[in-house]
Design an enzyme around this catalytic site. Structure first.
Site, mmCIF file in Angstrom:
data_model
loop_
_atom_site.group_PDB
_atom_site.id
_atom_site.type_symbol
_atom_site.label_atom_id
_atom_site.label_comp_id
_atom_site.label_asym_id
_atom_site.label_seq_id
_atom_site.Cartn_x
_atom_site.Cartn_y
_atom_site.Cartn_z
ATOM 1 N N ARG A 1 8.452 -6.088 5.828
ATOM 2 C CA ARG A 1 8.105 -4.789 6.413
ATOM 3 C C ARG A 1 7.465 -3.862 5.389
ATOM 4 O O ARG A 1 7.949 -3.719 4.273
ATOM 5 C CB ARG A 1 9.374 -4.130 6.964
ATOM 6 C CG ARG A 1 9.159 -2.717 7.488
ATOM 7 C CD ARG A 1 10.456 -2.147 8.010
ATOM 8 N NE ARG A 1 11.415 -1.916 6.940
ATOM 9 C CZ ARG A 1 11.728 -0.713 6.462
ATOM 10 N NH1 ARG A 1 11.108 0.364 6.919
ATOM 11 N NH2 ARG A 1 12.636 -0.582 5.531
ATOM 12 N N HIS B 1 18.648 -4.583 3.189
ATOM 13 C CA HIS B 1 18.193 -3.313 3.743
ATOM 14 C C HIS B 1 17.686 -3.418 5.172
ATOM 15 O O HIS B 1 18.063 -2.625 6.032
ATOM 16 C CB HIS B 1 17.090 -2.752 2.847
ATOM 17 C CG HIS B 1 16.566 -1.411 3.262
ATOM 18 N ND1 HIS B 1 17.381 -0.299 3.377
ATOM 19 C CD2 HIS B 1 15.310 -0.991 3.591
ATOM 20 C CE1 HIS B 1 16.651 0.741 3.740
ATOM 21 N NE2 HIS B 1 15.398 0.347 3.899
ATOM 22 N N GLU C 1 4.466 5.638 -0.272
ATOM 23 C CA GLU C 1 5.522 4.707 -0.632
ATOM 24 C C GLU C 1 4.921 3.350 -0.977
ATOM 25 O O GLU C 1 3.710 3.125 -0.824
ATOM 26 C CB GLU C 1 6.539 4.593 0.512
ATOM 27 C CG GLU C 1 7.275 5.902 0.775
ATOM 28 C CD GLU C 1 8.353 5.783 1.828
ATOM 29 O OE1 GLU C 1 8.494 4.692 2.422
ATOM 30 O OE2 GLU C 1 9.059 6.770 2.061
ATOM 31 N N ARG D 1 8.196 -4.337 -1.369
ATOM 32 C CA ARG D 1 9.614 -4.419 -1.694
ATOM 33 C C ARG D 1 10.068 -5.818 -2.107
ATOM 34 O O ARG D 1 10.953 -5.954 -2.942
ATOM 35 C CB ARG D 1 10.441 -3.926 -0.501
ATOM 36 C CG ARG D 1 10.320 -2.434 -0.305
ATOM 37 C CD ARG D 1 11.037 -1.962 0.935
ATOM 38 N NE ARG D 1 10.963 -0.508 1.042
ATOM 39 C CZ ARG D 1 11.425 0.187 2.071
ATOM 40 N NH1 ARG D 1 11.993 -0.439 3.078
ATOM 41 N NH2 ARG D 1 11.331 1.491 2.089
ATOM 42 N N HIS E 1 16.176 -3.862 -0.307
ATOM 43 C CA HIS E 1 15.611 -2.649 -0.898
ATOM 44 C C HIS E 1 15.835 -2.712 -2.404
ATOM 45 O O HIS E 1 16.952 -2.991 -2.859
ATOM 46 C CB HIS E 1 16.268 -1.391 -0.333
ATOM 47 C CG HIS E 1 15.468 -0.158 -0.591
ATOM 48 N ND1 HIS E 1 15.397 0.420 -1.839
ATOM 49 C CD2 HIS E 1 14.687 0.589 0.220
ATOM 50 C CE1 HIS E 1 14.602 1.475 -1.776
ATOM 51 N NE2 HIS E 1 14.164 1.601 -0.543
#
Length: 524
Positions: free
Chosen positions: A382, A347, A114, A286, A239
């Site tokens: 994160r 998110h 990811e 992100r 997100h």
């Protein structure tokens, strides 16, 4: 009035993991799990759990470096090392409890990659990892007879007693919580030796979020009212790819793993734009991807951008992401043929209630775990799929503290003090009809992906006014879930705005255009 040994508020991966461990270690003690009506954030998790399992191609240091890079200099290195190195062991425990993840031909976990990760290390169950984790944990919870499930119980406030004549750093102690029975409307004072907040995030303070309706920041708001330390609230992770629809509120998340699988982001002109913003393209962290999408939408006056997976093997995609494929199809988009409209949505909260390495807050006998806590793992942003890992590791750390330090936990609060507080809280009569959309619109417009001091000040003024109104309503109206959630949303919104105004440097998920302009002026 009711007593329990250990109270856990929240029933996601953090709360259930801790409950199972405590119940097995202390079979003669009662563990009470209080959970309000609705779903947890865990159940919405698609991507998976990041952990170093393939040591031939991956290593702890790579995962540590990726986490530190995403956190943009604000992670606590010792906590990052703790979570990353302990993570595989905690993940294997979860598998021993029955969680089933996708396997390769050698029956080893199939690993995804990811955004922000340098290697494939995300363990998953198709694109419904969270549901599978909750299924496995729930089976274990029902197996243990000393776990009491208090479903449809909303935690209103913590029972906190100030310690007088104490020379200790901690001057207050938590002795449980006041719980509202959502079925009967009655209030329960539940006294406990220790209380753990595992209440999830704050996504519902924004107009578009991937979080369920229950993500109203309840634990953080309760802790703040009890004067526990709360930090990092300015760091909201948006997100990049939530399915764009006409309705506001909870938006369907299209997992980061889809971009890891090879999907592209395109603007309305069909241009693949991410490489103009970051060399990692669609697999940048992100915050970078969300700001890039925000910039493209502003530049072209568009309401969304598009996720393009039409060049990928459709059969493989449907096998790997069946939930995503079917949900998009129901919305009118065949991923095999169509570009899917996406927008960034609130998110994940990287801040929260400050805790130490054992999950202890600044209030004695009060712990926090999962998204509502601020451990220092995430820093300013994160790394994808580190959140479920953090919950597993810190649930074990809180368990460790209980296993080794329980004799030091003392009773402080009196029965009379609890009853007096309960009587005050139930002496209300009228009904209040909250309007959470007022908060959501204000936060999305003034404290979203890109902020300025001027917009934040406007938000602060309006939120302060709403807070005054809700405190009056709280005093004179019947206690209800809607009123309490609205009050909590206002509390966390004010924390987000207030701590945003204190930040004088752009980091990770916090981006203030005014600060960027000031830097450019200084360079000129």
């Amino acid at each position: 009035m009711k007593k329990t040994n250990f109270l856990i508020i929240g029933s996601g991966i953090a709360g259930l993991t801790l409950a199972i461990k405590l119940a097995e270690r202390f079979p003669k003690k009662t563990i009470s799990i209080a959970t309000k009506a609705g779903q947890s954030n865990t159940g919405y998790a698609q991507g998976g759990i990041a952990a170093v399992l393939n040591e031939q191609e991956d290593c702890f240091q790579k995962h540590i470096d990726d986490t530190l890079r995403a956190g943009d200099g604000l992670c606590k290195p010792e906590i990052v090392e703790k979570v990353i190195t302990e993570g595989p062991k905690r993940l294997r425990e979860l598998m021993q409890w029955g969680a089933q993840f996708d396997m390769d031909t050698q029956q080893s976990p199939l690993l995804n990659r990811e955004g922000g990760h340098s290697e494939n290390r995300v363990v998953h169950h198709k694109d419904t990892t969270g549901r599978e984790i909750l299924r496995a944990l729930t089976v274990q919870v029902h197996r243990l007879k000393n776990i009491e499930l208090l479903t449809n119980f909303f935690a209103v406030d913590l029972m906190v007693q100030n310690l007088q004549n104490s020379t200790a750093e901690n001057t207050s102690v938590c002795r449980g919580a006041y719980l509202l029975n959502q079925i009967t409307g009655t209030l329960l004072a539940l006294e406990a030796e220790t209380t753990t907040l595992a209440t999830g995030g704050v996504g519902q303070v924004y107009a578009h979020t991937t979080n369920p309706d229950t993500a109203t920041g309840d634990g953080i708001a309760m802790a703040h009212r009890a004067k526990a330390k709360v930090s990092g609230m300015e760091f909201i992770q948006f997100h990049p790819t939530a399915l764009h629809g006409k309705d506001k509120g909870t938006s369907f998340l299209i997992s980061e793993a889809v971009r890891g699988f090879g999907a592209f982001l395109r603007n309305a002109k069909g241009e693949r734009f991410m490489l103009d913003y970051d060399g990692r393209g669609e697999l940048a962290s992100r915050d970078i991807v969300s700001r890039a999408i925000h910039s493209e939408m502003l530049k072209h006056g568009d309401a969304c951008v598009y996720l393009d997976a039409t060049h990928l093997a459709a059969k493989h995609f449907k096998t790997k992401f069946p939930n995503i494929y079917n949900t998009c199809l129901k919305s009118g988009f065949d991923i095999a043929k169509d570009w899917v409209p996406v927008v960034p949505a609130a998110h994940y909260l990287c801040g929260g209630i400050e805790v130490d390495a054992f999950g202890q807050t600044s209030i004695k006998n009060l712990f926090a775990c999962g998204e509502c806590s601020f451990t220092g793992l995430h820093g300013a942003n994160r790394l994808a799929s580190n959140s479920l890992l953090e919950a597993l590791v810190f649930a074990h750390s809180i368990f460790d503290y209980h296993a080794n330090s329980l004799p030091n936990i003392k009773q402080f609060i009196s029965f009379e003090a609890i009853i007096e507080k309960e009587q005050v809280m139930t002496a209300n009569g009228r009904e209040f009809h909250p309007e959470p959309q007022r908060i959501q619109e204000l936060m999305s417009n003034n404290a979203g992906i890109v902020r300025t001091d001027a917009e934040l000040q406007k938000a602060k003024k309006q939120l302060d006014q709403l807070a005054e109104e809700v405190e009056i309503a709280y005093t004179f109206n019947t206690i209800s879930t809607g009123l309490c959630e609205y009050r909590n949303m206002l509390t966390v919104a004010r924390l987000i705005v207030g701590q945003s105004l204190l930040r004088k440097e752009n980091k990770g998920g916090y981006y203030n255009a005014q600060l960027e302009n000031n830097i450019k002026k200084e360079l000129i």
